[in-house]
Design a protein around this motif. Structure first.
Motif, PDB file in Angstrom:
ATOM      1  N   LYS A 301       0.810  -1.218   0.000  1.00 29.98           N
ATOM      2  CA  LYS A 301       0.000   0.000   0.000  1.00 29.98           C
ATOM      3  C   LYS A 301       0.844   1.270   0.000  1.00 29.98           C
ATOM      4  CE  LYS A 301      -4.225  -1.778   2.116  1.00 29.98           C
ATOM      5  NZ  LYS A 301      -5.228  -1.590   3.184  1.00 29.98           N
ATOM      6  N   ASN A 302       2.136   1.152   0.290  1.00 26.83           N
ATOM      7  CA  ASN A 302       2.993   2.334   0.258  1.00 26.83           C
ATOM      8  C   ASN A 302       2.997   2.935  -1.146  1.00 26.83           C
ATOM      9  OD1 ASN A 302       3.609   1.886   2.929  1.00 26.83           O
ATOM     10  ND2 ASN A 302       5.547   0.851   2.501  1.00 26.83           N
ATOM     11  N   THR A 303       2.779   4.234  -1.239  1.00 23.92           N
ATOM     12  CA  THR A 303       2.620   4.899  -2.529  1.00 23.92           C
ATOM     13  C   THR A 303       3.603   6.049  -2.652  1.00 23.92           C
ATOM     14  OG1 THR A 303       0.264   4.344  -2.518  1.00 23.92           O
ATOM     15  CG2 THR A 303       0.977   6.053  -4.057  1.00 23.92           C
ATOM     16  N   LEU A 304       4.263   6.122  -3.800  1.00 21.43           N
ATOM     17  CA  LEU A 304       5.194   7.206  -4.074  1.00 21.43           C
ATOM     18  C   LEU A 304       4.435   8.399  -4.647  1.00 21.43           C
ATOM     19  CD1 LEU A 304       8.211   8.073  -4.170  1.00 21.43           C
ATOM     20  CD2 LEU A 304       8.220   7.279  -6.550  1.00 21.43           C
ATOM     21  N   VAL A 305       4.571   9.530  -4.006  1.00 24.77           N
ATOM     22  CA  VAL A 305       3.902  10.756  -4.442  1.00 24.77           C
ATOM     23  C   VAL A 305       4.924  11.629  -5.170  1.00 24.77           C
ATOM     24  CG1 VAL A 305       2.591  12.782  -3.727  1.00 24.77           C
ATOM     25  CG2 VAL A 305       2.340  10.619  -2.474  1.00 24.77           C
ATOM     26  N   LYS A 306       4.547  12.090  -6.361  1.00 20.11           N
ATOM     27  CA  LYS A 306       5.431  12.942  -7.154  1.00 20.11           C
ATOM     28  C   LYS A 306       4.817  14.330  -7.285  1.00 20.11           C
ATOM     29  CE  LYS A 306       7.272   9.121  -9.937  1.00 20.11           C
ATOM     30  NZ  LYS A 306       7.485   8.595 -11.308  1.00 20.11           N
ATOM     31  N   VAL A 307       5.623  15.356  -6.965  1.00 23.92           N
ATOM     32  CA  VAL A 307       5.183  16.749  -7.056  1.00 23.92           C
ATOM     33  C   VAL A 307       6.149  17.483  -7.972  1.00 23.92           C
ATOM     34  CG1 VAL A 307       4.695  18.882  -5.812  1.00 23.92           C
ATOM     35  CG2 VAL A 307       4.187  16.664  -4.736  1.00 23.92           C
ATOM     36  N   GLY A 308       5.643  17.986  -9.073  1.00 24.90           N
ATOM     37  CA  GLY A 308       6.472  18.762  -9.984  1.00 24.90           C
ATOM     38  C   GLY A 308       6.255  20.259  -9.775  1.00 24.90           C
ATOM     39  N   PHE A 309       7.345  21.033  -9.776  1.00 21.75           N
ATOM     40  CA  PHE A 309       7.232  22.483  -9.615  1.00 21.75           C
ATOM     41  C   PHE A 309       8.441  23.143 -10.274  1.00 21.75           C
ATOM     42  CE2 PHE A 309       9.639  20.928  -6.045  1.00 21.75           C
ATOM     43  CZ  PHE A 309      10.630  21.872  -5.844  1.00 21.75           C
ATOM     44  N   GLY A 310       8.439  24.464 -10.323  1.00 24.03           N
ATOM     45  CA  GLY A 310       9.535  25.186 -10.960  1.00 24.03           C
ATOM     46  C   GLY A 310       9.816  26.501 -10.264  1.00 24.03           C
ATOM     47  N   THR A 311      11.041  27.054 -10.499  1.00 24.31           N
ATOM     48  CA  THR A 311      11.434  28.359  -9.983  1.00 24.31           C
ATOM     49  C   THR A 311      12.151  29.116 -11.102  1.00 24.31           C
ATOM     50  OG1 THR A 311      13.619  27.616  -9.219  1.00 24.31           O
ATOM     51  CG2 THR A 311      11.762  27.386  -7.673  1.00 24.31           C
ATOM     52  N   ASN A 312      12.356  30.432 -10.887  1.00 23.52           N
ATOM     53  CA  ASN A 312      13.110  31.183 -11.893  1.00 23.52           C
ATOM     54  C   ASN A 312      14.606  30.945 -11.690  1.00 23.52           C
ATOM     55  OD1 ASN A 312      13.712  32.651  -9.624  1.00 23.52           O
ATOM     56  ND2 ASN A 312      12.698  34.537 -10.288  1.00 23.52           N
ATOM     57  N   TYR A 313      15.411  31.535 -12.594  1.00 26.71           N
ATOM     58  CA  TYR A 313      16.850  31.284 -12.566  1.00 26.71           C
ATOM     59  C   TYR A 313      17.576  32.084 -11.481  1.00 26.71           C
ATOM     60  CZ  TYR A 313      16.615  28.487 -16.800  1.00 26.71           C
ATOM     61  OH  TYR A 313      16.335  27.487 -17.705  1.00 26.71           O
ATOM     62  N   ASP A 314      16.877  32.976 -10.816  1.00 31.44           N
ATOM     63  CA  ASP A 314      17.513  33.733  -9.726  1.00 31.44           C
ATOM     64  C   ASP A 314      17.631  32.916  -8.450  1.00 31.44           C
ATOM     65  OD1 ASP A 314      17.716  35.909 -11.392  1.00 31.44           O
ATOM     66  OD2 ASP A 314      15.772  36.748 -10.768  1.00 31.44           O
ATOM     67  N   ALA A 315      16.900  31.822  -8.345  1.00 32.01           N
ATOM     68  CA  ALA A 315      16.888  31.013  -7.123  1.00 32.01           C
ATOM     69  C   ALA A 315      18.104  30.092  -7.076  1.00 32.01           C
ATOM     70  CB  ALA A 315      15.605  30.203  -7.045  1.00 32.01           C
ATOM     71  N   ASP A 316      18.490  29.730  -5.846  1.00 28.26           N
ATOM     72  CA  ASP A 316      19.567  28.763  -5.640  1.00 28.26           C
ATOM     73  C   ASP A 316      18.959  27.363  -5.687  1.00 28.26           C
ATOM     74  OD1 ASP A 316      21.655  27.192  -4.874  1.00 28.26           O
ATOM     75  OD2 ASP A 316      22.017  28.188  -2.952  1.00 28.26           O
ATOM     76  N   PRO A 317      19.307  26.530  -6.673  1.00 34.58           N
ATOM     77  CA  PRO A 317      18.656  25.215  -6.787  1.00 34.58           C
ATOM     78  C   PRO A 317      18.888  24.313  -5.581  1.00 34.58           C
ATOM     79  CG  PRO A 317      20.513  25.395  -8.301  1.00 34.58           C
ATOM     80  CD  PRO A 317      20.286  26.765  -7.743  1.00 34.58           C
ATOM     81  N   ARG A 318      20.065  24.428  -4.932  1.00 36.88           N
ATOM     82  CA  ARG A 318      20.307  23.590  -3.753  1.00 36.88           C
ATOM     83  C   ARG A 318      19.398  23.997  -2.598  1.00 36.88           C
ATOM     84  NH1 ARG A 318      25.203  23.897  -6.353  1.00 36.88           N
ATOM     85  NH2 ARG A 318      26.277  21.874  -6.682  1.00 36.88           N
ATOM     86  N   LEU A 319      19.201  25.320  -2.454  1.00 35.53           N
ATOM     87  CA  LEU A 319      18.298  25.797  -1.417  1.00 35.53           C
ATOM     88  C   LEU A 319      16.871  25.373  -1.697  1.00 35.53           C
ATOM     89  CD1 LEU A 319      17.659  27.479   1.096  1.00 35.53           C
ATOM     90  CD2 LEU A 319      17.501  29.506  -0.406  1.00 35.53           C
ATOM     91  N   VAL A 320      16.490  25.417  -2.973  1.00 37.01           N
ATOM     92  CA  VAL A 320      15.141  24.992  -3.346  1.00 37.01           C
ATOM     93  C   VAL A 320      14.933  23.510  -3.011  1.00 37.01           C
ATOM     94  CG1 VAL A 320      13.585  24.616  -5.294  1.00 37.01           C
ATOM     95  CG2 VAL A 320      14.903  26.727  -5.138  1.00 37.01           C
ATOM     96  N   CYS A 321      15.889  22.650  -3.323  1.00 34.14           N
ATOM     97  CA  CYS A 321      15.768  21.221  -3.026  1.00 34.14           C
ATOM     98  C   CYS A 321      15.699  20.977  -1.527  1.00 34.14           C
ATOM     99  CB  CYS A 321      16.950  20.467  -3.631  1.00 34.14           C
ATOM    100  SG  CYS A 321      16.883  20.330  -5.438  1.00 34.14           S
ATOM    101  N   LYS A 322      16.517  21.727  -0.752  1.00 30.69           N
ATOM    102  CA  LYS A 322      16.489  21.547   0.705  1.00 30.69           C
ATOM    103  C   LYS A 322      15.135  21.938   1.285  1.00 30.69           C
ATOM    104  CE  LYS A 322      18.990  22.787   4.922  1.00 30.69           C
ATOM    105  NZ  LYS A 322      17.744  23.091   5.670  1.00 30.69           N
TER     106      LYS A 322
END
Length: 412
Positions: A301-322
């Motif tokens: 019954k364990n289910t993997l949930v996927k959430v897709g989203f985006g940011t502009n290029y001014d953001a720090d991608p590592r900070l966004v992932c954290k």
């Protein structure tokens, strides 16, 4: 009473009917009944055209209004009964009583139907009215013809022994109150069809027609019935396969084509999938065997949930992932033993695209979990000054010596 007795009884009845048909008095009585039926039909049309029930019974009590409505609706039966009784009396005093026997039977049957319709007028359910009326009239007809006892004995003699239980046709008829309306209608149609086939076979045998001559037509009818039942048999066999291999079972959350929901019941022809919004999809068993089926709870019954989203290029991608991982880990339904993960998947035209994945213990309400996580992401982005991307278009205006470049941000 065994099968030989039943056959002898049926053939005796057929011979009696054949003898009756060959008599000229039969055609006279039949003509008189047709004339009475025509007059009754015309009288019924005249009564319906001239009687306004709404104004006539406006101030009467509801049961009385309903009774009058049924009486007017059965006017043709009443007129037919009166005319046939008058014809019977006239023939009774002018010739032998046996020569007006059919008129007497027709009058009794018409009166029985009229009384039954008036008695059942107090019942509100239309199906129950029809079922009770037909059953009571059938019993009355057998009693008028003097065949009620023989019929009861015949029904009670046809039995099937299952263990120590003896099932008879009479028992099935008198113990069918718990059947659903659809099953009742099906049984009525099957019994009517079976009686028609038996009557035709007996009549053909009584007049000397060899039934083996109809073997070709019977074979063609069998082929047609087989083709008609092809899908039903396929769904039945598919249902047995599903029960054996246990690929789906009641309680599983499945997606079949555009239909998603939890299996609430498995029948011999279809499965019922409850969508959760009051709808239930009835999906044929054959579709589950031949089409792609997503079973969210087949082994786990364990289910993997996927959430897709985006940011502009001014953001720090590592900070966004954290930020995304922390928000998913804090979700109430997230499984703590399986940490979330967030990756950068694309440098798109309008900004960077990310994919956040995390596990929940049950697929029920997965969209609500995704919505809560996305709302938390939105609040975190606003707090950290991270902007969500939207399309950017560059417009160049050529009007002078040097081109002028203007960047325009277009919001969807």
């Amino acid at each position: 009473m065994d099968l030989n007795d039943i056959s002898e009884f049926l053939f005796s009845a057929a011979r009696s009917a054949g003898a009756e048909v060959t008599s000229p008095w039969f055609y006279l009585q039949f003509g008189l009944m047709l004339a009475a039926a025509g007059i009754a039909y015309a009288a019924d049309a005249a009564i319906r055209a001239r009687v306004d029930l709404t104004s006539l019974a406006m101030r009467w009590p509801l049961p009385l209004r309903h009774f009058v409505r049924v009486l007017v609706g059965s006017a043709s039966t009443a007129v037919f009964a009166i005319l046939v009784i008058a014809e019977r009396i006239a023939m009774y005093h002018s010739t032998w009583p046996s020569r007006s026997y059919l008129l007497m039977v027709a009058a009794k049957l018409a009166l029985a139907w009229l009384v039954i319709r008036l008695v059942t007028s107090v019942i509100r359910n239309a199906f129950i009215v029809k079922l009770v009326s037909v059953s009571a009239w059938f019993v009355a007809a057998l009693s008028i013809l003097g065949q009620l006892d023989a019929t009861v004995e015949t029904l009670d003699s046809v039995a099937v022994e299952i263990g120590g239980l003896r099932l008879t046709a009479l028992l099935l008829i008198t113990r069918s109150t718990d059947l659903t309306p659809s099953i009742q209608v099906l049984l009525v149609k099957m019994i009517r069809m079976g009686l028609t086939v038996v009557a035709i076979a007996i009549a053909l045998g009584a007049v000397g027609i060899n039934l083996s001559a109809l073997a070709v037509f019977t074979g063609a009818a069998g082929v047609g019935i087989g083709l008609g039942l092809q899908k039903i048999v396929a769904n039945f066999i598919s249902g047995l396969i599903l029960l054996v291999d246990k690929s789906v079972k009641p309680g599983d959350l499945v997606t079949i084509g555009d239909s998603s929901g939890r299996i609430s019941a498995m029948k011999t022809r279809y499965i019922s999938v409850a969508a959760g919004d009051g709808r239930e999809f009835l999906i044929p068993n054959e579709d589950l065997v031949t089409q792609k089926v997503v079973n969210w709870t087949y082994t786990d019954k364990n289910t993997l949930v996927k959430v897709g989203f985006g940011t502009n290029y001014d953001a720090d991608p590592r900070l966004v992932c954290k930020l995304a991982i922390d928000i998913a880990a804090a979700a109430p339904r997230a499984i703590k033993s399986k940490p979330p993960n967030c990756i950068l998947i694309e440098f798109a035209e309008a900004g960077m695209k990310f994919s956040l994945t995390f596990w929940i213990a049950d697929p029920d309400g997965m969209d609500n979990v995704k919505s809560d996580v996305m709302l938390s992401l939105w609040e975190a982005f606003k707090r950290e000054g991270i902007r969500v991307p939207y399309p950017v278009r560059e417009i160049r205006i050529r009007g002078g010596a040097l081109p002028v470049e203007t960047t325009v941000e277009v919001s969807n």
